[in-house]
Design a protein around this motif. Structure first.
Motif, PDB file in Angstrom:
ATOM      1  N   CYS A 101      22.702  42.281  38.799  1.00 17.87           N
ATOM      2  CA  CYS A 101      22.051  41.807  40.026  1.00 17.87           C
ATOM      3  C   CYS A 101      20.840  42.675  40.363  1.00 17.87           C
ATOM      4  CB  CYS A 101      23.044  41.781  41.180  1.00 17.87           C
ATOM      5  SG  CYS A 101      24.265  40.452  41.054  1.00 17.87           S
ATOM      6  N   ARG A 102      20.977  43.988  40.205  1.00 18.21           N
ATOM      7  CA  ARG A 102      19.821  44.868  40.436  1.00 18.21           C
ATOM      8  C   ARG A 102      18.678  44.510  39.489  1.00 18.21           C
ATOM      9  NH1 ARG A 102      24.120  48.664  41.089  1.00 18.21           N
ATOM     10  NH2 ARG A 102      24.132  49.482  43.214  1.00 18.21           N
ATOM     11  N   GLN A 103      19.007  44.287  38.231  1.00 22.50           N
ATOM     12  CA  GLN A 103      17.987  43.933  37.238  1.00 22.50           C
ATOM     13  C   GLN A 103      17.321  42.594  37.565  1.00 22.50           C
ATOM     14  OE1 GLN A 103      16.917  45.942  34.717  1.00 22.50           O
ATOM     15  NE2 GLN A 103      18.273  47.467  35.612  1.00 22.50           N
ATOM     16  N   ALA A 104      18.046  41.706  38.225  1.00 29.10           N
ATOM     17  CA  ALA A 104      17.513  40.392  38.600  1.00 29.10           C
ATOM     18  C   ALA A 104      16.797  40.421  39.949  1.00 29.10           C
ATOM     19  CB  ALA A 104      18.646  39.367  38.632  1.00 29.10           C
ATOM     20  N   ALA A 105      16.601  41.619  40.513  1.00 27.85           N
ATOM     21  CA  ALA A 105      15.891  41.814  41.784  1.00 27.85           C
ATOM     22  C   ALA A 105      16.600  41.158  42.970  1.00 27.85           C
ATOM     23  CB  ALA A 105      14.438  41.347  41.674  1.00 27.85           C
ATOM     24  N   ILE A 106      17.926  41.047  42.885  1.00 28.59           N
ATOM     25  CA  ILE A 106      18.707  40.590  44.035  1.00 28.59           C
ATOM     26  C   ILE A 106      18.812  41.775  44.989  1.00 28.59           C
ATOM     27  CG2 ILE A 106      20.986  39.789  44.765  1.00 28.59           C
ATOM     28  CD1 ILE A 106      21.021  38.448  41.857  1.00 28.59           C
ATOM     29  N   GLN A 107      18.586  41.526  46.267  1.00 25.50           N
ATOM     30  CA  GLN A 107      18.468  42.619  47.222  1.00 25.50           C
ATOM     31  C   GLN A 107      19.765  42.967  47.940  1.00 25.50           C
ATOM     32  OE1 GLN A 107      15.130  40.215  48.653  1.00 25.50           O
ATOM     33  NE2 GLN A 107      14.131  42.178  49.079  1.00 25.50           N
ATOM     34  N   ALA A 108      20.657  41.991  48.081  1.00 28.75           N
ATOM     35  CA  ALA A 108      21.914  42.242  48.782  1.00 28.75           C
ATOM     36  C   ALA A 108      22.964  41.269  48.277  1.00 28.75           C
ATOM     37  CB  ALA A 108      21.731  42.079  50.291  1.00 28.75           C
ATOM     38  N   LEU A 109      24.215  41.681  48.433  1.00 32.27           N
ATOM     39  CA  LEU A 109      25.350  40.859  48.012  1.00 32.27           C
ATOM     40  C   LEU A 109      26.339  40.731  49.146  1.00 32.27           C
ATOM     41  CD1 LEU A 109      26.017  42.485  44.534  1.00 32.27           C
ATOM     42  CD2 LEU A 109      25.061  40.220  44.938  1.00 32.27           C
ATOM     43  N   VAL A 110      27.081  39.632  49.131  1.00 32.80           N
ATOM     44  CA  VAL A 110      28.216  39.453  50.029  1.00 32.80           C
ATOM     45  C   VAL A 110      29.429  39.080  49.183  1.00 32.80           C
ATOM     46  CG1 VAL A 110      26.868  38.805  52.071  1.00 32.80           C
ATOM     47  CG2 VAL A 110      27.630  37.025  50.483  1.00 32.80           C
ATOM     48  N   VAL A 111      30.598  39.340  49.729  1.00 33.48           N
ATOM     49  CA  VAL A 111      31.843  38.988  49.045  1.00 33.48           C
ATOM     50  C   VAL A 111      32.917  38.710  50.080  1.00 33.48           C
ATOM     51  CG1 VAL A 111      32.682  41.379  48.789  1.00 33.48           C
ATOM     52  CG2 VAL A 111      33.419  39.625  47.157  1.00 33.48           C
ATOM     53  N   LEU A 112      33.777  37.771  49.756  1.00 32.82           N
ATOM     54  CA  LEU A 112      34.995  37.525  50.520  1.00 32.82           C
ATOM     55  C   LEU A 112      36.129  38.073  49.668  1.00 32.82           C
ATOM     56  CD1 LEU A 112      34.419  33.876  51.738  1.00 32.82           C
ATOM     57  CD2 LEU A 112      34.888  35.844  53.196  1.00 32.82           C
ATOM     58  N   GLY A 113      36.823  39.091  50.159  1.00 28.53           N
ATOM     59  CA  GLY A 113      37.872  39.664  49.339  1.00 28.53           C
ATOM     60  C   GLY A 113      38.590  40.812  50.012  1.00 28.53           C
ATOM     61  N   ASP A 114      39.405  41.475  49.237  1.00 31.55           N
ATOM     62  CA  ASP A 114      40.227  42.588  49.701  1.00 31.55           C
ATOM     63  C   ASP A 114      39.353  43.817  49.956  1.00 31.55           C
ATOM     64  OD1 ASP A 114      42.090  44.590  50.134  1.00 31.55           O
ATOM     65  OD2 ASP A 114      43.039  44.407  48.171  1.00 31.55           O
ATOM     66  N   PRO A 115      39.280  44.281  51.211  1.00 31.94           N
ATOM     67  CA  PRO A 115      38.453  45.445  51.496  1.00 31.94           C
ATOM     68  C   PRO A 115      38.843  46.683  50.676  1.00 31.94           C
ATOM     69  CG  PRO A 115      39.139  44.391  53.529  1.00 31.94           C
ATOM     70  CD  PRO A 115      39.889  43.720  52.415  1.00 31.94           C
ATOM     71  N   ALA A 116      40.122  46.891  50.461  1.00 33.48           N
ATOM     72  CA  ALA A 116      40.553  48.061  49.693  1.00 33.48           C
ATOM     73  C   ALA A 116      39.998  48.027  48.274  1.00 33.48           C
ATOM     74  CB  ALA A 116      42.079  48.141  49.668  1.00 33.48           C
ATOM     75  N   TYR A 117      39.814  46.849  47.736  1.00 35.21           N
ATOM     76  CA  TYR A 117      39.278  46.722  46.378  1.00 35.21           C
ATOM     77  C   TYR A 117      37.755  46.861  46.374  1.00 35.21           C
ATOM     78  CZ  TYR A 117      38.492  45.054  41.650  1.00 35.21           C
ATOM     79  OH  TYR A 117      38.101  44.962  40.343  1.00 35.21           O
ATOM     80  N   TYR A 118      37.067  46.094  47.201  1.00 34.93           N
ATOM     81  CA  TYR A 118      35.611  46.011  47.109  1.00 34.93           C
ATOM     82  C   TYR A 118      34.868  47.174  47.761  1.00 34.93           C
ATOM     83  CZ  TYR A 118      36.055  41.491  44.931  1.00 34.93           C
ATOM     84  OH  TYR A 118      36.357  40.485  44.048  1.00 34.93           O
ATOM     85  N   GLN A 119      35.482  47.859  48.706  1.00 33.04           N
ATOM     86  CA  GLN A 119      34.778  48.971  49.345  1.00 33.04           C
ATOM     87  C   GLN A 119      34.512  50.116  48.370  1.00 33.04           C
ATOM     88  OE1 GLN A 119      36.881  49.850  53.003  1.00 33.04           O
ATOM     89  NE2 GLN A 119      35.950  48.118  54.042  1.00 33.04           N
ATOM     90  N   ARG A 120      35.308  50.258  47.344  1.00 36.04           N
ATOM     91  CA  ARG A 120      35.073  51.344  46.383  1.00 36.04           C
ATOM     92  C   ARG A 120      33.805  51.129  45.559  1.00 36.04           C
ATOM     93  NH1 ARG A 120      39.171  50.493  41.360  1.00 36.04           N
ATOM     94  NH2 ARG A 120      39.452  48.253  41.592  1.00 36.04           N
ATOM     95  N   PHE A 121      33.264  49.916  45.580  1.00 39.60           N
ATOM     96  CA  PHE A 121      32.012  49.639  44.880  1.00 39.60           C
ATOM     97  C   PHE A 121      30.796  49.728  45.802  1.00 39.60           C
ATOM     98  CE2 PHE A 121      35.359  47.138  42.754  1.00 39.60           C
ATOM     99  CZ  PHE A 121      35.334  47.780  41.523  1.00 39.60           C
ATOM    100  N   GLY A 122      31.034  49.974  47.079  1.00 43.79           N
ATOM    101  CA  GLY A 122      29.941  50.103  48.034  1.00 43.79           C
ATOM    102  C   GLY A 122      29.840  48.982  49.045  1.00 43.79           C
ATOM    103  N   PHE A 123      30.723  48.003  48.973  1.00 45.68           N
ATOM    104  CA  PHE A 123      30.735  46.949  49.988  1.00 45.68           C
ATOM    105  C   PHE A 123      31.314  47.509  51.271  1.00 45.68           C
ATOM    106  CE2 PHE A 123      30.511  44.411  46.146  1.00 45.68           C
ATOM    107  CZ  PHE A 123      29.674  43.376  46.513  1.00 45.68           C
ATOM    108  N   ARG A 124      30.827  47.009  52.378  1.00 42.77           N
ATOM    109  CA  ARG A 124      31.382  47.370  53.687  1.00 42.77           C
ATOM    110  C   ARG A 124      31.342  46.133  54.571  1.00 42.77           C
ATOM    111  NH1 ARG A 124      26.241  51.036  55.548  1.00 42.77           N
ATOM    112  NH2 ARG A 124      25.728  49.658  57.250  1.00 42.77           N
ATOM    113  N   PRO A 125      32.027  46.179  55.692  1.00 43.70           N
ATOM    114  CA  PRO A 125      32.072  44.969  56.528  1.00 43.70           C
ATOM    115  C   PRO A 125      30.674  44.422  56.816  1.00 43.70           C
ATOM    116  CG  PRO A 125      33.595  46.611  57.361  1.00 43.70           C
ATOM    117  CD  PRO A 125      32.789  47.281  56.283  1.00 43.70           C
TER     118      PRO A 125
END
Length: 168
Positions: A101-125
């Motif tokens: 996604c960074r290489q494709a110049a995408i600026q931000a991401l969203v996800v619907l999922g388990d906070p305990a899983y995705y927050q370790r990658f840098g996602f936050r509410p």
């Protein structure tokens, strides 16, 4: 050793099977197939011993207040064969997907999922940036991440996923 690579046409049946096995239904697999035909996507597979064992998809989302210059995409679905879950394959797919996604110049991401899983990658509410999901979901499961720092600052609005997700 796990190899993460872009999907090819030869992988399509395996991707459908993986999503169906991981979620126990066909809905996510159907959304992947619809999104692949409807829009640009980043679709990666995890291959282990010449077998496709995982898949991740990123696709554009709509932000009702964002200037068109802002590229916000959604992560999902992420699927790993049940026999290979909890082995690091999902994490490897997420990390490779973030880089793609960074290489494709995408600026931000969203996800619907388990906070305990995705927050370790840098996602936050997503509410941290005053972002809401158009689906009626608990605020804690709707998360966002800036790939370009400052992209989401001062935004306030609703994110809408492609209609392919409506039945999921």
């Amino acid at each position: 050793m796990i190899q993460i690579r872009p999907e090819t046409n030869a992988d399509l049946a395996a991707i459908t099977s993986i999503n169906q096995a991981a979620f126990g239904r066909i809905d996510e697999a159907d959304s992947v197939n619809t999104l692949r035909q409807a829009s640009t996507t980043i679709s990666l597979v995890a291959e282990l011993d010449a077998q496709i064992v995982g898949h991740i998809l990123f696709s554009p989302v709509q932000y009702d207040q964002a200037p068109s210059r802002i590229k916000i995409w959604g992560l999902g679905p992420l699927a790993v064969l049940p026999s290979h879950q909890r082995t690091g394959i999902g994490a490897a797919l997420v990390k490779a997907g973030l880089e793609a996604c960074r290489q494709a110049a995408i600026q931000a991401l969203v996800v619907l999922g388990d906070p305990a899983y995705y927050q370790r990658f840098g996602f936050r509410p997503a509410a941290s940036w005053h972002l809401r999901c158009h689906y009626p979901v608990p605020a804690e499961v709707f998360m966002a991440m800036e790939l370009v720092v400052g992209t989401l600052v001062d935004l306030d609005g609703t994110i809408s996923y492609h209609p392919a997700f409506d039945g999921v």
